[in-house]
Design a protein around this motif. Structure first.
Motif, mmCIF file in Angstrom:
data_model
loop_
_atom_site.group_PDB
_atom_site.id
_atom_site.type_symbol
_atom_site.label_atom_id
_atom_site.label_comp_id
_atom_site.label_asym_id
_atom_site.label_seq_id
_atom_site.Cartn_x
_atom_site.Cartn_y
_atom_site.Cartn_z
ATOM 1 N N ALA A 147 -7.211 -0.647 -6.052
ATOM 2 C CA ALA A 147 -5.862 0.336 -6.492
ATOM 3 C C ALA A 147 -5.293 -0.095 -7.730
ATOM 4 C CB ALA A 147 -4.212 -0.024 -5.341
ATOM 5 N N SER A 148 -4.900 -0.982 -8.604
ATOM 6 C CA SER A 148 -4.242 -1.086 -9.306
ATOM 7 C C SER A 148 -5.083 -0.274 -10.585
ATOM 8 C CB SER A 148 -3.870 -2.757 -9.758
ATOM 9 O OG SER A 148 -2.731 -3.712 -9.542
ATOM 10 N N ALA A 149 -6.263 -0.535 -10.523
ATOM 11 C CA ALA A 149 -7.244 -0.357 -11.568
ATOM 12 C C ALA A 149 -7.134 1.722 -11.513
ATOM 13 C CB ALA A 149 -8.332 -0.181 -11.742
ATOM 14 N N LEU A 202 -4.292 5.974 -13.824
ATOM 15 C CA LEU A 202 -2.852 7.394 -13.835
ATOM 16 C C LEU A 202 -2.438 6.820 -14.886
ATOM 17 C CD1 LEU A 202 -2.800 9.527 -11.849
ATOM 18 C CD2 LEU A 202 -0.914 7.824 -10.599
ATOM 19 N N GLU A 203 -1.951 6.114 -15.160
ATOM 20 C CA GLU A 203 -1.114 6.057 -16.530
ATOM 21 C C GLU A 203 -1.435 7.053 -17.855
ATOM 22 O OE1 GLU A 203 0.344 1.866 -17.375
ATOM 23 O OE2 GLU A 203 2.003 1.946 -16.488
ATOM 24 N N ARG A 238 -3.502 -5.337 -13.189
ATOM 25 C CA ARG A 238 -4.778 -6.478 -12.411
ATOM 26 C C ARG A 238 -4.594 -7.248 -14.194
ATOM 27 N NH1 ARG A 238 -10.107 -3.809 -13.531
ATOM 28 N NH2 ARG A 238 -9.201 -2.457 -14.831
ATOM 29 N N VAL A 256 4.272 3.938 -12.806
ATOM 30 C CA VAL A 256 3.576 5.244 -12.354
ATOM 31 C C VAL A 256 4.527 6.738 -11.452
ATOM 32 C CG1 VAL A 256 1.417 4.344 -11.186
ATOM 33 C CG2 VAL A 256 1.475 6.125 -12.922
ATOM 34 N N ILE A 292 -2.924 4.793 -0.247
ATOM 35 C CA ILE A 292 -3.810 3.405 -0.666
ATOM 36 C C ILE A 292 -3.801 2.798 0.994
ATOM 37 C CG2 ILE A 292 -3.571 0.517 -1.258
ATOM 38 C CD1 ILE A 292 -3.677 3.481 -3.592
ATOM 39 N N SER A 328 1.095 -0.993 -0.121
ATOM 40 C CA SER A 328 -0.068 -0.034 -0.068
ATOM 41 C C SER A 328 1.260 1.095 0.187
ATOM 42 C CB SER A 328 -0.926 0.208 1.194
ATOM 43 O OG SER A 328 -0.198 0.098 1.896
ATOM 44 N N ALA A 360 0.844 -0.891 -5.814
ATOM 45 C CA ALA A 360 -0.491 -2.318 -5.788
ATOM 46 C C ALA A 360 0.576 -2.984 -6.399
ATOM 47 C CB ALA A 360 -1.323 -1.453 -6.690
ATOM 48 N N TYR A 365 3.350 -0.208 -9.921
ATOM 49 C CA TYR A 365 2.106 -1.433 -9.891
ATOM 50 C C TYR A 365 2.367 -1.991 -10.483
ATOM 51 C CZ TYR A 365 -0.416 0.139 -13.949
ATOM 52 O OH TYR A 365 -0.478 -0.124 -15.567
ATOM 53 N N PHE A 391 -3.898 3.053 -11.103
ATOM 54 C CA PHE A 391 -2.866 3.421 -11.121
ATOM 55 C C PHE A 391 -2.931 3.372 -13.167
ATOM 56 C CE2 PHE A 391 -1.469 2.325 -7.085
ATOM 57 C CZ PHE A 391 -1.474 3.945 -6.630
ATOM 58 N N GLU A 392 -3.063 2.158 -13.029
ATOM 59 C CA GLU A 392 -4.429 1.492 -14.812
ATOM 60 C C GLU A 392 -4.188 2.336 -15.851
ATOM 61 O OE1 GLU A 392 -4.736 -3.073 -14.356
ATOM 62 O OE2 GLU A 392 -6.282 -1.372 -16.051
ATOM 63 N N LEU A 434 1.645 -5.687 -5.711
ATOM 64 C CA LEU A 434 0.653 -7.099 -5.305
ATOM 65 C C LEU A 434 -0.821 -7.133 -6.503
ATOM 66 C CD1 LEU A 434 2.170 -8.467 -1.854
ATOM 67 C CD2 LEU A 434 3.191 -8.510 -4.505
ATOM 68 N N GLY A 435 -1.387 -6.588 -7.516
ATOM 69 C CA GLY A 435 -1.956 -6.523 -7.783
ATOM 70 C C GLY A 435 -2.574 -7.405 -8.387
ATOM 71 N N GLU A 448 -13.925 -0.780 -13.550
ATOM 72 C CA GLU A 448 -13.103 -0.059 -12.675
ATOM 73 C C GLU A 448 -12.464 1.273 -13.194
ATOM 74 O OE1 GLU A 448 -13.777 -3.133 -13.559
ATOM 75 O OE2 GLU A 448 -14.226 -4.244 -11.501
ATOM 76 N N LEU A 449 -11.654 1.049 -14.995
ATOM 77 C CA LEU A 449 -11.166 2.330 -14.421
ATOM 78 C C LEU A 449 -12.037 3.565 -15.147
ATOM 79 C CD1 LEU A 449 -8.945 0.709 -17.570
ATOM 80 C CD2 LEU A 449 -8.223 1.376 -15.505
ATOM 81 N N ASP A 498 -8.215 -5.831 0.989
ATOM 82 C CA ASP A 498 -7.788 -4.970 1.136
ATOM 83 C C ASP A 498 -7.395 -4.288 -0.066
ATOM 84 O OD1 ASP A 498 -4.684 -4.592 2.126
ATOM 85 O OD2 ASP A 498 -4.603 -4.543 -0.192
ATOM 86 N N GLY A 510 -5.858 -3.506 -2.363
ATOM 87 C CA GLY A 510 -4.043 -4.137 -3.532
ATOM 88 C C GLY A 510 -3.812 -5.044 -4.099
ATOM 89 N N VAL A 511 -5.052 -6.235 -3.353
ATOM 90 C CA VAL A 511 -5.371 -7.669 -3.676
ATOM 91 C C VAL A 511 -6.155 -8.022 -4.372
ATOM 92 C CG1 VAL A 511 -5.393 -9.950 -2.828
ATOM 93 C CG2 VAL A 511 -4.373 -8.344 -1.632
ATOM 94 N N PHE A 512 -6.623 -7.895 -5.796
ATOM 95 C CA PHE A 512 -7.295 -8.362 -6.598
ATOM 96 C C PHE A 512 -8.655 -6.834 -6.670
ATOM 97 C CE2 PHE A 512 -5.441 -12.181 -5.951
ATOM 98 C CZ PHE A 512 -4.574 -12.150 -6.646
#
Lengths: 244, 244
Positions: free
Chosen positions: B89-91, B96-97, A241, A233, B109, A121, A125, A238, B93-94, A127-128, B58-59, B82, B84-86
């Protein structure tokens, strides 16, 4: 018998990450057992006896907790992080196997924020996507098995979190782990060193496997290795997914 | 700009497992976005706008959160477990790219108790040794990759936790996963189905891989497969800390 045992996770360090469930158990406890620095996180109060003990006496500590619960005491075994991840819950069940008399005791495991998820965290992320958690210590398993798992985990494309990456008694092993990871995952893969996360001593450092050196980790560090898609990023790291 | 984004984990369901850190973020928020059932866990109050949205967007949700933070709003993206687990959080950052303008935003996070660790705590300590976490859904990766990871994880001797084990749209895949696990890990290996842990609908069921059927899981179930040392003690299931 009104005694009980709760194996409680105190989280990574920040008191705002301790759950109410754990706080409630501590408020009702008569006795707290655990490794010295974790017991030190519990505030003393009247009616509560603290039993700090050294590292590597997990089975003795668990036996002591069972004894006290048998006497009607309300015992909290404190772990940092989550008690089910490389911590006291399994040690308690190992002790319980030898104590059929105690198997009907009121025993609860109270989850906490484990170090790798706190570290993730703070980093972003990493471990995403699918990941694994490996204890790099060879106290309780042969080092060859650690090497085998590192290779297969890299071949599977798992992101990885390492607990107990490095100790003074086995400084060369983490160097060897980095070597294996460079071979299997490639030198461009990102690796993050997260030390003492959520505490005032927190330090985060992300480099490539090619740049990583063993000295970047110590026993207070959780190490997170990305998969081949893990990237930066902005100031974050991160893992997307999706995977190809 | 005084806006910010916090991606917050609400834990598995029990309100006593929500951290104070997450509660504080929700108390300061002007806007909450997230999947409908997670937003429903946030108490409405004056000054707080709730933006529930459907699954699989999610995006869009992350982009909406970035837009609002850019307007000075204080936005919490809620995830169960959490983040960061599936989860979200990863969405974020995606998203954010694609938004370099937003990469300097105040983004945090906030970890939570993820489903597999809540499930493990209710079962005993099945993840007490090296383990992996795999999302069995093939929405975002080819099913062949899932099969490959299952085989390698079993060969590595990892305990395993599966998220999204089964859905109506792909009922045959979890049956195939069980087949592979029986081949690689053997029919005596323990498998636990933990449904809706820490909620009033909680249901726990542990059997051997030989006895397991696909119908034992649904989308609210976390599945935990032991390693070859995982066993029962009393009413619990646990994996010893040591391995040969």
């Amino acid at each position: 018998m009104s005694g009980w045992i709760a194996v409680a996770g105190l989280g990574p360090g920040d008191e705002r990450l301790v759950t109410d469930e754990v706080r409630a158990a501590l408020a009702e406890a008569t006795d707290v057992v655990g490794y010295i620095p974790y017991v030190a996180r519990v505030a003393p109060r009247e009616g509560l006896t603290l039993h700090p003990s050294d590292n590597r006496v997990e089975l003795d500590r668990a036996g002591h907790a069972l004894d006290m619960a048998g006497e009607g005491k309300r015992v909290v075994i404190v772990s940092s992080g989550d008690p089910g991840v490389f911590a006291m819950a399994s040690a308690l069940f190992e002790a319980l196997e030898e104590r059929p008399d105690a198997q009907a005791y009121d025993i609860r495991i109270l989850p906490g924020i484990t170090a790798m998820l706190a570290a993730a965290s703070r980093l972003g992320a990493p471990l995403g996507h699918d990941f694994c958690a490996i204890n790099l210590s060879d106290n309780l398993k042969p080092w060859e098995l650690v090497e085998h798992r590192l290779r297969l985990a890299a071949q599977a494309g798992f992101a990885m979190a390492f607990y107990n990456p490095r100790s003074k008694s086995r400084p060369h092993q983490f160097a060897r782990a980095l070597e294996i990871l460079r071979e299997e995952a490639g030198p461009e893969t990102l690796i993050s060193f997260a030390r003492a996360v959520t505490t005032p001593e927190e330090a985060l450092n992300t480099v490539t496997l090619g740049e990583a050196t063993p000295e970047m980790a110590d026993m207070r560090t959780v190490v997170i290795v990305g998969n081949r898609d893990t990237r930066r990023v902005g100031r974050f790291v991160y893992t997307p997914r999706s995977a190809r």
